[in-house]
Design an enzyme around this catalytic site. Sequence first.
Site, PDB file in Angstrom:
ATOM      1  N   ASN A  12       0.831  -1.215   0.000  1.00  0.00           N
ATOM      2  CA  ASN A  12       0.000   0.000   0.000  1.00  0.00           C
ATOM      3  C   ASN A  12       0.857   1.254   0.000  1.00  0.00           C
ATOM      4  O   ASN A  12       1.943   1.265   0.573  1.00  0.00           O
ATOM      5  CB  ASN A  12      -0.863   0.090   1.276  1.00  0.00           C
ATOM      6  CG  ASN A  12      -1.805  -1.079   1.447  1.00  0.00           C
ATOM      7  OD1 ASN A  12      -2.126  -1.770   0.487  1.00  0.00           O
ATOM      8  ND2 ASN A  12      -2.242  -1.301   2.673  1.00  0.00           N
ATOM      9  N   ASP A  14       0.869   4.653   1.824  1.00  0.00           N
ATOM     10  CA  ASP A  14       0.235   5.209   3.031  1.00  0.00           C
ATOM     11  C   ASP A  14       0.222   6.733   2.971  1.00  0.00           C
ATOM     12  O   ASP A  14       1.282   7.367   2.875  1.00  0.00           O
ATOM     13  CB  ASP A  14       1.008   4.782   4.291  1.00  0.00           C
ATOM     14  CG  ASP A  14       0.844   3.305   4.622  1.00  0.00           C
ATOM     15  OD1 ASP A  14       0.059   2.613   3.944  1.00  0.00           O
ATOM     16  OD2 ASP A  14       1.498   2.855   5.582  1.00  0.00           O
ATOM     17  N   GLY A  42       1.935  -6.567   4.065  1.00  0.00           N
ATOM     18  CA  GLY A  42       2.853  -7.495   3.412  1.00  0.00           C
ATOM     19  C   GLY A  42       4.201  -6.856   3.167  1.00  0.00           C
ATOM     20  O   GLY A  42       5.254  -7.391   3.560  1.00  0.00           O
ATOM     21  N   ALA A  43       4.200  -5.690   2.527  1.00  0.00           N
ATOM     22  CA  ALA A  43       5.456  -5.002   2.208  1.00  0.00           C
ATOM     23  C   ALA A  43       6.202  -4.627   3.489  1.00  0.00           C
ATOM     24  O   ALA A  43       7.434  -4.755   3.567  1.00  0.00           O
ATOM     25  CB  ALA A  43       5.171  -3.759   1.373  1.00  0.00           C
ATOM     26  N   GLY A 196       0.567  -4.538  22.143  1.00  0.00           N
ATOM     27  CA  GLY A 196       1.118  -3.179  22.144  1.00  0.00           C
ATOM     28  C   GLY A 196       2.396  -3.140  22.967  1.00  0.00           C
ATOM     29  O   GLY A 196       3.320  -3.929  22.744  1.00  0.00           O
ATOM     30  N   ASP A 227       3.893  -5.153  12.271  1.00  0.00           N
ATOM     31  CA  ASP A 227       4.532  -5.766  11.088  1.00  0.00           C
ATOM     32  C   ASP A 227       6.026  -6.007  11.352  1.00  0.00           C
ATOM     33  O   ASP A 227       6.588  -7.012  10.921  1.00  0.00           O
ATOM     34  CB  ASP A 227       4.369  -4.859   9.868  1.00  0.00           C
ATOM     35  CG  ASP A 227       2.899  -4.669   9.510  1.00  0.00           C
ATOM     36  OD1 ASP A 227       2.109  -5.607   9.728  1.00  0.00           O
ATOM     37  OD2 ASP A 227       2.548  -3.574   9.036  1.00  0.00           O
ATOM     38  N   GLY A 262       6.126   6.892   9.776  1.00  0.00           N
ATOM     39  CA  GLY A 262       6.089   6.040   8.577  1.00  0.00           C
ATOM     40  C   GLY A 262       6.318   4.596   8.981  1.00  0.00           C
ATOM     41  O   GLY A 262       7.199   4.307   9.791  1.00  0.00           O
TER      42      GLY A 262
HETATM   43  O1  RIB Z   1       0.151  -2.459   9.608  1.00  0.00           O
HETATM   44  C1  RIB Z   1       0.291  -1.152   9.111  1.00  0.00           C
HETATM   45  C2  RIB Z   1      -0.189  -1.083   7.705  1.00  0.00           C
HETATM   46  O2  RIB Z   1      -1.575  -1.327   7.677  1.00  0.00           O
HETATM   47  C3  RIB Z   1      -0.030   0.272   7.043  1.00  0.00           C
HETATM   48  O3  RIB Z   1       1.229   0.434   6.424  1.00  0.00           O
HETATM   49  C4  RIB Z   1      -1.202   0.337   6.081  1.00  0.00           C
HETATM   50  O4  RIB Z   1      -0.834   0.281   4.753  1.00  0.00           O
HETATM   51  C5  RIB Z   1      -2.105  -0.834   6.472  1.00  0.00           C
HETATM   52  O5  RIB Z   1      -2.031  -1.879   5.581  1.00  0.00           O
END
Ligand code: RIB
Length: 282
Positions: A12, A14, A42-43, A196, A227, A262
């Site tokens: 995505n 953002d 994913g990215a 968290g 992530d 970010g």
């Molecule tokens: O987990 C964070 C991500 O969730 C963001 O980067 C956004 O793109 C959403 O997919």
Amino acid sequence: MKPQIAVVGSINADLVLQMPKLPGRGETVSSAEPKWFPGGKGANQAVAAARMGGRVSMFGAVGDDEPGQMCLAALAQSGVNTDSVLKVASPTSTAVVMVEDTGENQIVVADGANQHATFDAAQISAADAVLVQFEIPESVIIEVGKAANGIFCVNAAPVREISKELAELIDVLIVNEHEFAQLGNPAFGLVIVTAGSNEVVAYQGGEVVAKSAPPKVEALDTVGAGDTFVGAFIVSYASGQSVADSLERACAASALSTLKLGAQSGMPTSDEVDQFLQSSKN
Ligand code: RIB
């Protein structure tokens, strides 16, 4: 030996809006200047895993547009192989990310190219670990799980029901405490529950097998922290480290990732995590 990690998932762009306080229902608030960042669960997990020392290949789809180019460039810059990412006619998926001064956030994802995510079965079956999240179609996730020979790790975010067919394929499930509750406290495979800044707990067959407390930091932006945890955990675990050690590294990486704005900006390298853990033990 660096583990080979395949990530099949969302990519995505953002749009990040910083504000003193998130808007309530029906409320309008003002934001600082809008900023664009590469994102997508994913990215983000692919970048986190690559920075932590994995040999990472990304599978997914972007549009043939500027946001897609930005996302691919960010992946490549962190050493992620993007040869298998498709360019499709739909626009690159976009997330509107609202971040308030406390670091709390709200995210809306406008779907696009992610719905066309695909993968190469031969490369999936050759990977030491395969990571998926829930921003791509369930049918694709199940086919990925069937093709995987290594550790099949599912991050069930954003949460939706896990079918019996998928549950039977999962080796490692990573969820946050809210997702865990919504899924009815699932007990298949190794289940890791993040909370968290609170303690992370790992369950095997419903029994607690390890715990780790994330280090305390002054978080600026928690978007992508989950992530980072997933990407860091899978690299350690697929390298043969114990669940407890992998949790500790993932907690440190995740905390460090919150220090910059970010999702991918603050993700640490393996050396940075080593230094951080060393200094916190001194
Ligand atoms: O987990 C964070 C991500 O969730 C963001 O980067 C956004 O793109 C959403 O997919």
